[in-house]
Design a protein around this motif. Structure first.
Motif, PDB file in Angstrom:
ATOM      1  N   LYS A 196      10.560  -0.135   1.838  1.00 31.78           N
ATOM      2  CA  LYS A 196      10.289   0.393   0.500  1.00 31.78           C
ATOM      3  C   LYS A 196      11.415  -0.074  -0.416  1.00 31.78           C
ATOM      4  O   LYS A 196      12.592   0.239  -0.188  1.00 31.78           O
ATOM      5  N   ASP A 243      10.448   3.680   9.533  1.00 29.28           N
ATOM      6  CA  ASP A 243       9.469   3.669  10.628  1.00 29.28           C
ATOM      7  C   ASP A 243       8.118   3.291  10.041  1.00 29.28           C
ATOM      8  O   ASP A 243       7.783   3.723   8.936  1.00 29.28           O
ATOM      9  N   GLN A 296      -1.240  10.998  -0.256  1.00 27.92           N
ATOM     10  CA  GLN A 296      -0.634   9.662  -0.317  1.00 27.92           C
ATOM     11  C   GLN A 296       0.761   9.647   0.320  1.00 27.92           C
ATOM     12  O   GLN A 296       1.266   8.590   0.694  1.00 27.92           O
ATOM     13  N   ASP A 311       8.053   9.567   1.454  1.00 32.90           N
ATOM     14  CA  ASP A 311       8.391   9.573   0.029  1.00 32.90           C
ATOM     15  C   ASP A 311       9.253  10.776  -0.374  1.00 32.90           C
ATOM     16  O   ASP A 311       8.766  11.778  -0.912  1.00 32.90           O
TER      17      ASP A 311
HETATM   18  N1  LIG Z   1       6.697   4.037   6.423  1.00 33.11           N
HETATM   19  C1  LIG Z   1       5.534   3.613   5.964  1.00 33.11           C
HETATM   20  N2  LIG Z   1       4.644   3.015   6.764  1.00 33.11           N
HETATM   21  C2  LIG Z   1       3.463   2.569   6.264  1.00 33.11           C
HETATM   22  N3  LIG Z   1       3.069   2.689   4.985  1.00 33.11           N
HETATM   23  C3  LIG Z   1       3.925   3.287   4.138  1.00 33.11           C
HETATM   24  C4  LIG Z   1       5.205   3.772   4.574  1.00 33.11           C
HETATM   25  N4  LIG Z   1       5.832   4.312   3.510  1.00 33.11           N
HETATM   26  C5  LIG Z   1       4.987   4.182   2.465  1.00 33.11           C
HETATM   27  N5  LIG Z   1       3.838   3.567   2.825  1.00 33.11           N
HETATM   28  C6  LIG Z   1       2.676   3.253   1.961  1.00 33.11           C
HETATM   29  O1  LIG Z   1       3.143   2.997   0.649  1.00 33.11           O
HETATM   30  C7  LIG Z   1       2.613   3.988  -0.271  1.00 33.11           C
HETATM   31  C8  LIG Z   1       3.662   4.313  -1.315  1.00 33.11           C
HETATM   32  O2  LIG Z   1       4.824   4.837  -0.667  1.00 33.11           O
HETATM   33  P1  LIG Z   1       5.796   5.863  -1.395  1.00 33.11           P
HETATM   34  O3  LIG Z   1       4.997   7.069  -1.791  1.00 33.11           O
HETATM   35  O4  LIG Z   1       6.995   6.109  -0.541  1.00 33.11           O
HETATM   36  O5  LIG Z   1       6.183   5.006  -2.683  1.00 33.11           O
HETATM   37  P2  LIG Z   1       6.372   5.474  -4.182  1.00 33.11           P
HETATM   38  O6  LIG Z   1       6.727   4.251  -4.934  1.00 33.11           O
HETATM   39  O7  LIG Z   1       7.313   6.622  -4.235  1.00 33.11           O
HETATM   40  O8  LIG Z   1       4.896   5.947  -4.529  1.00 33.11           O
HETATM   41  P3  LIG Z   1       4.437   6.995  -5.664  1.00 33.11           P
HETATM   42  O9  LIG Z   1       5.145   6.634  -6.902  1.00 33.11           O
HETATM   43  O10 LIG Z   1       2.939   6.774  -5.746  1.00 33.11           O
HETATM   44  O11 LIG Z   1       4.776   8.386  -5.153  1.00 33.11           O
HETATM   45  C9  LIG Z   1       2.206   5.177   0.622  1.00 33.11           C
HETATM   46  O12 LIG Z   1       1.172   5.947   0.034  1.00 33.11           O
HETATM   47  C10 LIG Z   1       1.744   4.467   1.877  1.00 33.11           C
HETATM   48  O13 LIG Z   1       0.413   3.999   1.709  1.00 33.11           O
END
Ligand SMILES: Nc1ncnc2c1ncn2[C@@H]1O[C@H](COP(=O)(O)OP(=O)(O)OP(=O)(O)O)[C@@H](O)[C@H]1O
Length: 498
Positions: A196, A243, A296, A311
């Motif tokens: 991420k 992970d 999500q 997240d």
């Molecule tokens: N460890 C992981 N393994 C697999 N997919 C992941 C993982 N972490 C995140 N994702 C995918 O990426 C998406 C976005 O991740 P995350 O919510 O951490 O990002 P964000 O930029 O904070 O998103 P948002 O702004 O929508 O809350 C998740 O909904 C999931 O589909």
């Protein structure tokens, strides 16, 4: 969300109008093609009808934050899908004239930064910067990273060193408002991971990294490494190597919705159990409130039913004497005290959100799907009835505006009449206006709804044993249980109440 976007074509435009209303205009012009323009051309040439869908939303300007915009995108997309437009595609979403940080800061004050919103251009740049280029060239990336040691909850940075890792072509699996998430395999360890990448706001310490360093639990996503890098404009990005999990609960649910079937009730039970187990850990061990529980942000492996909360970008350690922003959590899952503007809320906001998630898994659609903050409250009142004076003061003692629509509530019993009475008990214990009346995550784990997976000699029990979901660390996870209740609680966590 990317999966949905990948299947959708058209254009969504967000505008700010003069009267301080954020106008959302959606214009979709295609039905089945992956390439919208081509399809449109082809359809007009062949004389077929080109479908044109327009959606308009008026949103109060003070809610013009990154999270809110993301909510709106999701709402528009789910409206299209729920309206039977599964094959309509959106080829990109444009945000126009969104005044973000300044407006946000007026509301939240400068004390608490939630995160830095990313523009579409920046998300594109972030993907191009590494991953898209990487995908074409099949080049191996070498990074110097800080290794996070889960045993000591420490990292190599504190001990002054980096290690080298490399990985090859990556797949973008998600991009939210704050970052881009890709999956890959670390060559040295052959481990599948998700990376991420978030823009670092130089003014603030990244709370997500600090939080992730504190976590060590099977139901919270683990941090393996992290590293920083700069782009050509000198912007700093933080990458968290996490992970890997195959999909989000949102994607899992959409799978069943598209098949026009329901998620198996046992599968829901497994996820619900692990969600409360993860929250019991978060609330009582590091003492963190997640503040953005939604499908999500919950990751699952449908093959084993394993489950992890992800997240931690909004997570915070809530202190009773310090105010917190009430503009937090995605709308459908937002506890009513947040809608009442409470700034002294507790970890119990996560319990409300969790109940909304479980209800959504049962229904195949959100339980409370308001189109604005106020409408969200109306949606809650429609089912739960008008809150009493006591409940209002439990949510926000300073709230003086007591005018509510006088409607006969549908009630949770009315909504879930076809469901098992045990799941109804779980929902009625958690969907309470007064935060103190909501069951804690540990109390939820003791409810008879979960007896089915505690009963020995069943396939479900074998699955549960494999996931070791009945293993609790007495010192930490049960550290808050009064000692006189400890042995009974431990027994009840393992065996059904007879
Ligand atoms: N460890 C992981 N393994 C697999 N997919 C992941 C993982 N972490 C995140 N994702 C995918 O990426 C998406 C976005 O991740 P995350 O919510 O951490 O990002 P964000 O930029 O904070 O998103 P948002 O702004 O929508 O809350 C998740 O909904 C999931 O589909």
């Amino acid at each position: 969300m990317t999966d949905v976007l990948r299947n959708l074509v058209g254009k969504i435009t967000f505008r700010n109008s003069d009267n301080l209303q954020l106008k959302h205009k959606t214009s979709i012009q295609s039905t089945t093609s992956n390439t919208g323009q081509e399809k449109k051309k082809r359809k007009s040439e062949t004389g077929e009808k080109v479908e044109d869908v327009k959606l308009h939303h008026d949103i109060p300007n003070f809610n013009n934050s990154a999270k809110y915009i993301n909510d709106i995108e999701n709402l528009i997309i789910s409206k299209l899908i729920d309206g039977g437009k599964e094959s309509i595609a959106v080829d990109h979403i444009e945000h126009v004239d969104i005044s973000d940080r300044k407006t946000d800061e007026k509301v939240v004050g400068k004390k608490e930064s939630i995160s830095s919103k990313l523009s579409k251009e920046r998300v594109d740049r972030m993907i191009n910067f590494d991953y898209r280029y990487n995908k074409i060239k099949q080049r191996i990336l070498h990074k110097k990273v800080y290794k996070h040691d889960h045993k000591t909850n420490a990292d190599k940075k504190n001990h002054g060193g980096t290690i080298d890792i490399s990985y090859s072509a990556t797949e973008v699996v998600g991009h939210g408002s704050f970052g881009v998430v890709v999956t890959t395999v670390i060559i040295e360890t052959e481990q599948k991971v998700a990376i991420k990448k978030v823009l670092q706001d130089k003014r603030y310490k990244n709370r997500e990294l600090e939080t992730m360093k504190m976590l060590r639990h099977p139901n919270t996503i683990g941090l393996q490494y992290y590293f920083y890098e700069k782009d050509e404009e000198d912007e700093v990005y933080l990458s968290l190597v996490l992970d890997y999990m195959p999909q989000s609960l949102y994607q899992r649910l959409r799978h069943f919705v598209h098949l026009k079937t329901e998620m198996p009730r046992l599968e829901i039970k497994f996820y619900a159990y692990q969600l409360f187990k993860g929250l019991n850990y978060l609330h009582n061990v590091p003492g963190i409130c997640h503040r953005d529980i939604k499908p999500q942000n919950l990751l699952v492996d449908p093959a084993t039913f394993s489950f992890k909360i992800c997240d931690f970008g909004s997570a915070k350690c809530l202190k009773p004497d310090q105010p917190n922003v009430s503009y937090i959590c995605s709308r459908y899952y937002r506890a009513p005290e947040l809608m009442f503007g409470a700034t002294n809320y507790s970890n119990q906001i996560d319990v409300w959100s969790s109940a909304c998630v479980i209800a959504e898994l049962l229904l195949g659609k959100p339980l409370f799907s308001g189109e604005s903050g106020i409408d969200q409250l109306v949606e809650i009142i429609k089912i739960m009835g008008i809150p009493t004076k006591d409940e209002i003061s439990g949510m926000n003692p300073n709230y003086e505006d007591h005018i509510f629509p006088n409607i006969k509530p549908i009630t949770l019993v009315g909504v879930f009449k076809e469901e098992d009475p045990d799941v109804l008990e779980l929902l009625t214990n958690t969907l309470r206006y007064h935060p103190c009346e909501r069951s804690t995550p540990l109390k939820c784990l003791l409810l008879s709804y979960f007896d089915e997976i505690k009963r020995c000699d069943t396939d479900a029990h074998a699955k549960a044993q494999y996931l070791r979901i009945f293993d609790f660390d007495v010192k930490t996870e049960l550290g808050h249980v009064p000692s006189v209740e400890l042995s009974t609680t431990e027994a009840q966590l393992k065996y059904p109440v007879t």
